[in-house]
Design a protein around this motif. Sequence first.
Motif, mmCIF file in Angstrom:
data_model
loop_
_atom_site.group_PDB
_atom_site.id
_atom_site.type_symbol
_atom_site.label_atom_id
_atom_site.label_comp_id
_atom_site.label_asym_id
_atom_site.label_seq_id
_atom_site.Cartn_x
_atom_site.Cartn_y
_atom_site.Cartn_z
ATOM 1 N N PHE A 35 40.227 18.624 35.593
ATOM 2 C CA PHE A 35 40.241 20.068 35.826
ATOM 3 C C PHE A 35 41.422 20.446 36.719
ATOM 4 C CE2 PHE A 35 39.422 23.765 38.426
ATOM 5 C CZ PHE A 35 39.184 24.720 37.452
ATOM 6 N N ALA A 36 41.623 19.696 37.788
ATOM 7 C CA ALA A 36 42.725 19.997 38.711
ATOM 8 C C ALA A 36 44.076 19.968 37.985
ATOM 9 C CB ALA A 36 42.722 19.017 39.878
ATOM 10 N N GLU A 37 44.256 18.990 37.120
ATOM 11 C CA GLU A 37 45.499 18.904 36.350
ATOM 12 C C GLU A 37 45.675 20.118 35.436
ATOM 13 O OE1 GLU A 37 45.295 15.290 34.125
ATOM 14 O OE2 GLU A 37 45.296 14.024 35.918
ATOM 15 N N LEU A 38 44.629 20.428 34.673
ATOM 16 C CA LEU A 38 44.700 21.536 33.719
ATOM 17 C C LEU A 38 44.851 22.875 34.425
ATOM 18 C CD1 LEU A 38 41.968 20.280 31.254
ATOM 19 C CD2 LEU A 38 44.438 20.379 30.816
ATOM 20 N N TRP A 39 44.113 23.066 35.524
ATOM 21 C CA TRP A 39 44.202 24.327 36.260
ATOM 22 C C TRP A 39 45.590 24.488 36.872
ATOM 23 C CZ3 TRP A 39 42.622 28.969 36.387
ATOM 24 C CH2 TRP A 39 42.864 29.780 37.486
ATOM 25 N N THR A 40 46.158 23.415 37.384
ATOM 26 C CA THR A 40 47.494 23.472 37.972
ATOM 27 C C THR A 40 48.521 23.929 36.935
ATOM 28 O OG1 THR A 40 46.945 21.782 39.597
ATOM 29 C CG2 THR A 40 49.275 22.121 39.146
ATOM 30 N N GLU A 41 48.360 23.474 35.704
ATOM 31 C CA GLU A 41 49.261 23.892 34.627
ATOM 32 C C GLU A 41 49.034 25.351 34.221
ATOM 33 O OE1 GLU A 41 48.887 21.242 31.288
ATOM 34 O OE2 GLU A 41 49.199 19.478 32.547
ATOM 35 N N ALA A 42 47.778 25.770 34.156
ATOM 36 C CA ALA A 42 47.445 27.113 33.660
ATOM 37 C C ALA A 42 47.530 28.192 34.726
ATOM 38 C CB ALA A 42 46.034 27.101 33.069
ATOM 39 N N GLN A 43 47.378 27.824 35.986
ATOM 40 C CA GLN A 43 47.268 28.799 37.066
ATOM 41 C C GLN A 43 48.419 29.807 37.132
ATOM 42 O OE1 GLN A 43 49.110 28.796 40.188
ATOM 43 N NE2 GLN A 43 47.966 30.529 40.968
ATOM 44 N N PRO A 44 49.683 29.410 36.964
ATOM 45 C CA PRO A 44 50.745 30.421 37.047
ATOM 46 C C PRO A 44 50.607 31.545 36.015
ATOM 47 C CG PRO A 44 51.670 28.234 37.278
ATOM 48 C CD PRO A 44 50.228 28.050 36.858
ATOM 49 N N SER A 45 50.269 31.209 34.777
ATOM 50 C CA SER A 45 50.132 32.257 33.761
ATOM 51 C C SER A 45 48.872 33.087 33.994
ATOM 52 C CB SER A 45 50.157 31.683 32.351
ATOM 53 O OG SER A 45 49.095 30.787 32.160
ATOM 54 N N VAL A 46 47.794 32.452 34.447
ATOM 55 C CA VAL A 46 46.572 33.188 34.761
ATOM 56 C C VAL A 46 46.841 34.142 35.923
ATOM 57 C CG1 VAL A 46 44.181 32.987 35.565
ATOM 58 C CG2 VAL A 46 45.078 31.355 33.887
ATOM 59 N N SER A 47 47.538 33.649 36.926
ATOM 60 C CA SER A 47 47.880 34.468 38.086
ATOM 61 C C SER A 47 48.736 35.668 37.687
ATOM 62 C CB SER A 47 48.629 33.621 39.118
ATOM 63 O OG SER A 47 49.011 34.405 40.215
ATOM 64 N N GLN A 48 49.697 35.434 36.838
ATOM 65 C CA GLN A 48 50.572 36.517 36.375
ATOM 66 C C GLN A 48 49.760 37.590 35.650
ATOM 67 O OE1 GLN A 48 53.608 35.222 33.635
ATOM 68 N NE2 GLN A 48 54.841 37.049 33.989
ATOM 69 N N TYR A 49 48.849 37.175 34.804
ATOM 70 C CA TYR A 49 48.010 38.127 34.090
ATOM 71 C C TYR A 49 47.147 38.927 35.066
ATOM 72 C CZ TYR A 49 44.253 40.081 31.365
ATOM 73 O OH TYR A 49 43.332 40.948 30.842
ATOM 74 N N ILE A 50 46.499 38.239 35.991
ATOM 75 C CA ILE A 50 45.615 38.922 36.945
ATOM 76 C C ILE A 50 46.415 39.904 37.794
ATOM 77 C CG2 ILE A 50 44.192 38.594 39.006
ATOM 78 C CD1 ILE A 50 43.181 35.976 37.664
ATOM 79 N N ARG A 51 47.595 39.508 38.224
ATOM 80 C CA ARG A 51 48.426 40.406 39.040
ATOM 81 C C ARG A 51 48.886 41.634 38.248
ATOM 82 N NH1 ARG A 51 49.481 37.993 43.877
ATOM 83 N NH2 ARG A 51 49.253 35.743 43.915
ATOM 84 N N ALA A 52 49.032 41.482 36.944
ATOM 85 C CA ALA A 52 49.389 42.634 36.115
ATOM 86 C C ALA A 52 48.230 43.619 36.008
ATOM 87 C CB ALA A 52 49.829 42.176 34.727
ATOM 88 N N VAL A 53 47.012 43.078 36.007
ATOM 89 C CA VAL A 53 45.821 43.912 35.883
ATOM 90 C C VAL A 53 45.388 44.465 37.235
ATOM 91 C CG1 VAL A 53 43.381 43.889 35.223
ATOM 92 C CG2 VAL A 53 45.059 42.688 33.815
ATOM 93 N N ARG A 54 45.464 43.639 38.254
ATOM 94 C CA ARG A 54 45.048 44.010 39.610
ATOM 95 C C ARG A 54 46.284 44.064 40.495
ATOM 96 N NH1 ARG A 54 40.472 46.173 38.417
ATOM 97 N NH2 ARG A 54 39.121 44.744 37.310
ATOM 98 N N ARG A 55 46.813 45.231 40.679
ATOM 99 C CA ARG A 55 48.078 45.389 41.397
ATOM 100 C C ARG A 55 47.977 45.055 42.883
ATOM 101 N NH1 ARG A 55 51.860 46.279 37.587
ATOM 102 N NH2 ARG A 55 51.081 47.557 35.909
ATOM 103 N N ASP A 56 46.818 45.193 43.469
ATOM 104 C CA ASP A 56 46.617 44.833 44.877
ATOM 105 C C ASP A 56 46.668 43.316 44.989
ATOM 106 O OD1 ASP A 56 45.157 43.927 47.239
ATOM 107 O OD2 ASP A 56 44.601 46.031 47.530
#
Length: 94
Positions: free
Chosen positions: A10-31
């Motif tokens: 999980f740690a390996e997969l999340w580390t790979e996916a986290q940047p794109s997930v973070s980018q999406y969330i930041r686009a939706v939640r501007r705060d």
Amino acid sequence: MLTQEQQERFAELWTEAQPSVSQYIRAVRRDSEVAQDVLQATALVLLRRFDEYDPERPFVAWFDSIRICSTVSPKPGQRLLRAFPPNKMRCGSV
């Protein structure tokens, strides 16, 4: 409970996916603080449900299949995120 091997995977997969997930969330939640809270809550939901992950599928496809819905409340301490189990209410189109 996840095995040590599952936790490491999980740690390996999340580390790979986290940047794109973070980018999406930041686009939706501007705060940025809210976005960070949602990102952490997302990781927690995925970790808790990781025993459902099929390693034959891409991690992001599995993540998407969970259909995580972010819900932000103006009241501190309330949940920022909830995941709907399969065959239950889903976010967006299926």
